[in-house]
Motif scaffolding. Sequence first.
Motif, PDB file in Angstrom:
ATOM      1  N   SER A   1     -14.466 -12.115  -3.263  1.00  0.00           N
ATOM      2  CA  SER A   1     -14.918 -11.315  -2.410  1.00  0.00           C
ATOM      3  C   SER A   1     -13.697 -10.978  -1.434  1.00  0.00           C
ATOM      4  O   SER A   1     -12.743 -11.409  -1.434  1.00  0.00           O
ATOM      5  N   SER A   2     -13.866  -9.349  -0.865  1.00  0.00           N
ATOM      6  CA  SER A   2     -12.910  -9.306   0.088  1.00  0.00           C
ATOM      7  C   SER A   2     -13.543  -8.473   1.266  1.00  0.00           C
ATOM      8  O   SER A   2     -14.633  -8.011   1.302  1.00  0.00           O
ATOM      9  N   GLY A   3     -12.854  -8.745   2.511  1.00  0.00           N
ATOM     10  CA  GLY A   3     -13.354  -8.006   3.601  1.00  0.00           C
ATOM     11  C   GLY A   3     -13.634  -6.468   3.559  1.00  0.00           C
ATOM     12  O   GLY A   3     -14.405  -5.998   4.028  1.00  0.00           O
ATOM     13  N   GLN A   4     -12.625  -5.844   3.001  1.00  0.00           N
ATOM     14  CA  GLN A   4     -12.489  -4.559   2.876  1.00  0.00           C
ATOM     15  C   GLN A   4     -12.032  -4.280   1.346  1.00  0.00           C
ATOM     16  O   GLN A   4     -11.312  -5.006   0.698  1.00  0.00           O
ATOM     17  N   GLY A   5     -12.301  -3.072   0.886  1.00  0.00           N
ATOM     18  CA  GLY A   5     -12.016  -2.552  -0.676  1.00  0.00           C
ATOM     19  C   GLY A   5     -10.765  -2.847  -1.003  1.00  0.00           C
ATOM     20  O   GLY A   5     -10.445  -3.316  -2.047  1.00  0.00           O
ATOM     21  N   VAL A   6      -9.710  -2.464  -0.182  1.00  0.00           N
ATOM     22  CA  VAL A   6      -8.396  -2.412  -0.759  1.00  0.00           C
ATOM     23  C   VAL A   6      -7.417  -3.721  -0.394  1.00  0.00           C
ATOM     24  O   VAL A   6      -6.353  -3.896  -0.443  1.00  0.00           O
ATOM     25  N   HIS A   7      -8.278  -4.635   0.262  1.00  0.00           N
ATOM     26  CA  HIS A   7      -7.598  -5.849   0.743  1.00  0.00           C
ATOM     27  C   HIS A   7      -7.693  -7.120   0.168  1.00  0.00           C
ATOM     28  O   HIS A   7      -8.111  -6.845  -1.213  1.00  0.00           O
ATOM     29  N   GLU A   8      -6.984  -8.231   0.301  1.00  0.00           N
ATOM     30  CA  GLU A   8      -6.905  -9.301  -0.546  1.00  0.00           C
ATOM     31  C   GLU A   8      -8.450  -9.853  -0.924  1.00  0.00           C
ATOM     32  O   GLU A   8      -9.228  -9.863  -0.158  1.00  0.00           O
ATOM     33  N   GLN A   9      -8.178 -10.340  -2.233  1.00  0.00           N
ATOM     34  CA  GLN A   9      -9.362 -11.073  -2.666  1.00  0.00           C
ATOM     35  C   GLN A   9      -9.432 -12.348  -2.553  1.00  0.00           C
ATOM     36  O   GLN A   9      -8.451 -13.023  -3.145  1.00  0.00           O
TER      37      GLN A   9
ATOM     38  N   LEU B   1       0.580  -1.357  -0.060  1.00  0.00           N
ATOM     39  CA  LEU B   1      -0.041  -0.003   0.310  1.00  0.00           C
ATOM     40  C   LEU B   1       0.712   1.462   0.125  1.00  0.00           C
ATOM     41  O   LEU B   1       0.457   2.506  -0.318  1.00  0.00           O
ATOM     42  N   LYS B   2       1.971   1.196   0.668  1.00  0.00           N
ATOM     43  CA  LYS B   2       2.858   2.423   0.745  1.00  0.00           C
ATOM     44  C   LYS B   2       4.092   2.289  -0.297  1.00  0.00           C
ATOM     45  O   LYS B   2       4.653   1.477  -0.421  1.00  0.00           O
ATOM     46  N   GLY B   3       4.104   3.495  -0.723  1.00  0.00           N
ATOM     47  CA  GLY B   3       5.519   3.771  -1.608  1.00  0.00           C
ATOM     48  C   GLY B   3       6.795   3.373  -0.702  1.00  0.00           C
ATOM     49  O   GLY B   3       6.702   3.830   0.495  1.00  0.00           O
ATOM     50  N   GLY B   4       7.583   2.792  -1.369  1.00  0.00           N
ATOM     51  CA  GLY B   4       8.925   2.247  -0.647  1.00  0.00           C
ATOM     52  C   GLY B   4       8.728   1.322   0.221  1.00  0.00           C
ATOM     53  O   GLY B   4       9.506   0.544   0.803  1.00  0.00           O
ATOM     54  N   GLU B   5       7.619   0.446   0.191  1.00  0.00           N
ATOM     55  CA  GLU B   5       7.053  -0.602   0.989  1.00  0.00           C
ATOM     56  C   GLU B   5       7.852  -1.993   0.501  1.00  0.00           C
ATOM     57  O   GLU B   5       7.909  -2.074  -0.835  1.00  0.00           O
ATOM     58  N   GLN B   6       8.325  -2.678   1.246  1.00  0.00           N
ATOM     59  CA  GLN B   6       8.844  -4.213   0.985  1.00  0.00           C
ATOM     60  C   GLN B   6       8.081  -5.055   1.782  1.00  0.00           C
ATOM     61  O   GLN B   6       7.635  -4.706   3.001  1.00  0.00           O
TER      62      GLN B   6
END
Lengths: 109, 113
Positions: free
Chosen positions: B94-102, A49-54
Amino acid sequence: QQPVQSPQAVILREGEDAVINCSSSKALYSVHWYRQKHGEAPVFLMILLKGGEQKGHEKISASFNEKKQQSSLYLTASQLSYSGTYFCGTGGTGNQFYFGTGTSLTVIP
Amino acid sequence: EPEVTQTPSHQVTQMGQEVILRCVPISNHLYFYWYRQILGQKVEFLVSFYNNEISEKSEIFDDQFSVERPDGSNFTLKIRSTKLEDSAMYFCASSGQGVHEQYFGPGTRLTVT
């Protein structure tokens, strides 16, 4: 809007390493990595999710660059079970989601 | 472990017929998706669904397509008048939250003849 992956295909011997790249022309909100084996559904590997994240997952890890326009998936000491097609996926602030073009990875003994 | 299920696993239909593909997402998930994958090609986003309405759709998702959550558990994709080019594997996720794993279901292979 759809990310581009490279390479399209790669063949490795067991124990070798590989890098798969995922690029976008604009900054991404998030990047997901999935693996799909032939005839099966994609399986989630990790999300950045974050820039620079590994982030790492056993011998598979990924990075997300500072500008959030490129992500790379690193597979080290590859195993036969790593074979499949790898997709990056990108989401925006809405609920659309786009998969990359895919990279076919084949690990041979 | 909870999983997404899809029925049928394979559907054969004639061009012009209506089909309904069914999915049961993971019970506490809030976001639902349909994707399609033409043989040998990448996975393509069709539509996302949240709070009982479509939240996003792609260019592929035209007036021939519709989605519905008829009850608390099922999530359906309807194709009104199928075309040969609709032949593909259709995945529900399906996912629990929008940006989380599907989490993906096993897919329905649709064959239009």
